[in-house]
Design an enzyme around this catalytic site. Structure first.
Site, PDB file in Angstrom:
ATOM      1  CB  SER A  25     -12.198   6.087  85.785  1.00 45.35           C
ATOM      2  OG  SER A  25     -11.987   4.697  85.637  1.00 45.35           O
ATOM      3  CG  LEU A  64     -19.759   1.773  87.829  1.00 40.50           C
ATOM      4  CD1 LEU A  64     -20.321   0.354  87.774  1.00 40.50           C
ATOM      5  CD2 LEU A  64     -20.879   2.792  87.921  1.00 40.50           C
ATOM      6  CG  ASP A  93      -7.677   3.356  87.964  1.00 40.69           C
ATOM      7  OD1 ASP A  93      -8.894   3.258  88.187  1.00 40.69           O
ATOM      8  OD2 ASP A  93      -7.202   3.394  86.811  1.00 40.69           O
ATOM      9  CG  ASP A 143      -1.629  -5.002  85.399  1.00 45.24           C
ATOM     10  OD1 ASP A 143      -2.812  -5.426  85.430  1.00 45.24           O
ATOM     11  OD2 ASP A 143      -0.785  -5.426  84.582  1.00 45.24           O
ATOM     12  CB  VAL A 144      -6.182  -5.878  89.334  1.00 42.31           C
ATOM     13  CG1 VAL A 144      -6.451  -4.618  90.129  1.00 42.31           C
ATOM     14  CG2 VAL A 144      -6.977  -5.917  88.043  1.00 42.31           C
ATOM     15  CB  SER A 151     -21.836  -7.862  84.742  1.00 48.03           C
ATOM     16  OG  SER A 151     -22.581  -7.535  83.584  1.00 48.03           O
ATOM     17  CE1 TYR A 195     -17.461  -7.487  81.810  1.00 48.03           C
ATOM     18  CE2 TYR A 195     -19.761  -8.010  81.371  1.00 48.03           C
ATOM     19  CZ  TYR A 195     -18.808  -7.233  82.005  1.00 48.03           C
ATOM     20  OH  TYR A 195     -19.203  -6.207  82.830  1.00 48.03           O
ATOM     21  CE  LYS A 214     -17.357  -7.926  85.556  1.00 45.43           C
ATOM     22  NZ  LYS A 214     -16.702  -7.188  86.670  1.00 45.43           N
ATOM     23  CG  PHE A 228     -24.655   1.552  86.192  1.00 39.46           C
ATOM     24  CD1 PHE A 228     -24.771   2.494  87.198  1.00 39.46           C
ATOM     25  CD2 PHE A 228     -25.488   0.446  86.219  1.00 39.46           C
ATOM     26  CE1 PHE A 228     -25.696   2.339  88.225  1.00 39.46           C
ATOM     27  CE2 PHE A 228     -26.426   0.280  87.233  1.00 39.46           C
ATOM     28  CZ  PHE A 228     -26.531   1.239  88.242  1.00 39.46           C
TER      29      PHE A 228
END
Length: 262
Positions: free
Chosen positions: A15, A17, A36, A59-60, A154, A167, A171, A200
């Site tokens: 999904s 990007l 994914d 699941d990362v 990001s 977050y 990043k 995005f």
């Protein structure tokens, strides 16, 4: 580096990007291993792309889950003969929350762990597990390149807003590890590049309200709109093909510098 007839592992590949990246590389002749959590989307995309695509439900935040996908990818590579040429670590989440709320309650550590485990730990875990199969790949070209690692940071890594402590930390860490990763991998002919997009169109941004989106658009210089997934994917393609892109973080943000609050 040539894209055609190389295998690229893409987390978050079903999904947003990640999917746009998978399509771009696939169109250039790549084999794509799509990792994914969304099994329905993943199976649908793999079926659509055909024999040069393989989906693994992953699941990362789970080392075992990543290991199973890497094992499956390696087995697929043995069948196709198309060596692993790159990893695009695109899986990520955003879970906003003030570090201390209006009731004087600190942000739950579970919330922080959730973001860090996917955005940072998941990125590093995927990379480290894929690398043994990249360092032993056949070197190509005049400089003997074996592959490239592309990570997603990001704009929040540099100018995160209120409520983005976890977050931005995740990043910012990805941005910071880019150069040492490139240095670690230089002797193997493997590059490391990070892309830091701003707003995005993606599954994450679709959850934002109309007012919030407009406020973000107002913070952009030009163009005053969200970036399109294909614009992101084109930069990924350039990162793969341009051997001089290494150890750097590329902002893709329309000159946007996010304000402290919306």
């Amino acid at each position: 580096m040539k894209i055609a007839n190389r295998t690229f592992i893409i987390s978050g590949g079903a999904s947003g990007l990640g999917l746009a990246t998978a399509r771009e590389l696939h169109n250039a002749g790549a084999y794509v291993s799509l990792l994914d959590l969304n099994a329905d989307n993943g199976a649908k995309v793999a079926s659509e792309l055909g024999s040069r695509a393989k989906f693994f439900e992953v699941d990362v935040s789970s080392t075992d889950s990543i290991a199973a996908a890497i094992k499956g990818t390696v087995e697929w590579v043995k069948e196709t003969g198309k060596e692993i040429g790159g990893v695009v670590a695109g899986a990520g989440v955003g879970l906003p929350g003030l570090i201390i709320d209006k009731k004087n309650e600190p942000l739950a550590i579970e919330s922080i762990d959730f973001v860090l485990n996917i955005n940072l730990r998941g990125t590093l875990d995927l990379i480290r597990q894929a690398l043994p199969y990249m360092t032993t790949a056949t070197p190509e070209g005049e400089v003997g390149e074996r592959g490239v690692i592309i990570m997603i940071a990001s704009s929040a890594a540099f100018d995160g807003q209120m409520g983005q402590v976890a977050y931005a930390a995740s990043k910012g860490a990805v941005a910071s590890l880019t150069l040492p990763l490139a240095r670690d991998l230089s002797k193997y002919g493997i590059r490391a590049v990070t892309i830091a997009p701003a707003l995005f169109d993606s599954a994450m941004t679709k959850m934002l309200g109309k007012k919030v989106k407009q406020s973000l658009y107002n913070a952009m210089e030009f163009p005053k709109r969200a970036g399109q997934p294909d614009e992101f994917a084109r930069l990924v393609k350039e990162c793969v093909e341009n051997v001089m892109l290494n150890g750097t973080v590329l902002r893709l943000d329309g000159a946007m510098r996010m304000p402290a609050r919306l």
